[in-house]
Design a protein around this motif. Structure first.
Motif, PDB file in Angstrom:
ATOM      1  N   ASN A   1      54.688 -20.796  11.444  1.00  0.00           N
ATOM      2  CA  ASN A   1      54.427 -21.993  10.642  1.00  0.00           C
ATOM      3  C   ASN A   1      53.886 -21.575   9.285  1.00  0.00           C
TER       4      ASN A   1
ATOM      5  N   THR B   1      44.277 -22.541   2.240  1.00  0.00           N
ATOM      6  CA  THR B   1      43.677 -23.770   2.765  1.00  0.00           C
ATOM      7  C   THR B   1      44.479 -25.006   2.375  1.00  0.00           C
TER       8      THR B   1
ATOM      9  N   GLY C   1      53.310 -23.718   6.946  1.00  0.00           N
ATOM     10  CA  GLY C   1      52.576 -24.848   6.386  1.00  0.00           C
ATOM     11  C   GLY C   1      53.471 -25.765   5.577  1.00  0.00           C
ATOM     12  N   SER C   2      52.839 -26.607   4.775  1.00  0.00           N
ATOM     13  CA  SER C   2      53.553 -27.600   3.973  1.00  0.00           C
ATOM     14  C   SER C   2      53.373 -27.322   2.490  1.00  0.00           C
TER      15      SER C   2
ATOM     16  N   ASN D   1      52.493 -27.957  -1.316  1.00  0.00           N
ATOM     17  CA  ASN D   1      51.362 -28.697  -1.875  1.00  0.00           C
ATOM     18  C   ASN D   1      51.224 -28.352  -3.355  1.00  0.00           C
TER      19      ASN D   1
ATOM     20  N   GLY E   1      47.883 -26.468   4.970  1.00  0.00           N
ATOM     21  CA  GLY E   1      47.798 -27.406   6.078  1.00  0.00           C
ATOM     22  C   GLY E   1      48.190 -26.831   7.417  1.00  0.00           C
ATOM     23  N   GLY E   2      47.429 -25.869   7.918  1.00  0.00           N
ATOM     24  CA  GLY E   2      47.661 -25.356   9.262  1.00  0.00           C
ATOM     25  C   GLY E   2      48.680 -24.252   9.379  1.00  0.00           C
ATOM     26  N   ALA E   3      48.891 -23.493   8.337  1.00  0.00           N
ATOM     27  CA  ALA E   3      49.849 -22.384   8.378  1.00  0.00           C
ATOM     28  C   ALA E   3      49.311 -21.241   9.237  1.00  0.00           C
ATOM     29  N   ASP E   4      50.238 -20.432   9.752  1.00  0.00           N
ATOM     30  CA  ASP E   4      49.854 -19.227  10.485  1.00  0.00           C
ATOM     31  C   ASP E   4      49.356 -18.168   9.502  1.00  0.00           C
TER      32      ASP E   4
END
Length: 198
Positions: free
Chosen positions: A52, A72, A54-55, A57, A75-78
């Motif tokens: 992942n 940061t 993330g997204s 941004n 959004g929740g990346a590996d």
């Protein structure tokens, strides 16, 4: 040809789909014709996660701001990915004082999966500079003085307060009052305003 797979794959054939089939041991069995026995072989399937990244941004920073860890904002990346282009920190920490604005790409690679990426688009607005505080002592009969020249290397385009009779930064001792004159340069968000006084 003509053998059977066990367990049965969702395709109903020997075609494996990592989106719908489970990892594990798949056995291919070919029936023998007597007196030959059956023959079987196995394929052990391991499914690696693509990971992942993330997204996408955005970040808008002021050149005078502190550092920001771009990770940061994903959004929740590996963890363990690579940033491109590289920042001066050597990590995902962006410093507007030394790193340029632009598109920073975070990429996760987990073979045999194709690399996946997400981007952070960074805009850096330059902090305004109203110069440095200064003083002026003049005589009531002296000629005018451009207060802007007393500020040092200030940005042009600021506003003086209170307003001088010239309508600019030119002080005329015959018509302007002694006191504190403030020069303010407006900042572009997220940069605040900058002020200096004469």
């Amino acid at each position: 040809l003509g053998g059977t797979w066990s367990p049965v794959l969702t395709s109903g054939t020997g075609v494996f789909d990592p989106a719908t089939d489970l990892a594990g041991v798949y056995t291919y069995l070919v029936n023998g014709i007597a007196p030959c026995g059956n023959s079987s072989a196995t394929v052990t399937v391991t499914i690696n996660s693509a990971g992942n990244a993330g997204s996408n941004n955005t970040l808008t920073a002021c050149s005078s701001d502190g550092t920001t860890d771009l990770f940061t904002l994903l959004g929740g990346a590996d963890a363990g990915g690579i940033w491109s282009p590289a920042m001066t920190s050597g990590t995902g920490v962006f410093d507007p004082a030394v790193d340029a604005g632009g598109v920073y790409t975070y990429t996760i690679t987990n073979a045999p999966c194709a690399p996946i990426s997400a981007t952070i688009t960074v805009t850096v607005n330059i902090a305004p500079n109203a110069g440095t505080n200064n003083t002026l002592t003049t005589c009531s009969s002296s000629s005018t003085t451009d207060l802007f020249t007393l500020l040092g290397s200030a940005d042009v385009g600021g506003v003086w307060s209170p307003v001088l009779t010239s309508g600019t930064g030119v002080f005329d001792p015959a018509t302007d009052l002694a006191g504190i004159y403030t020069y303010t340069v407006a900042g572009t968000a997220p940069c605040g305003n900058s002020s200096a006084t004469v």
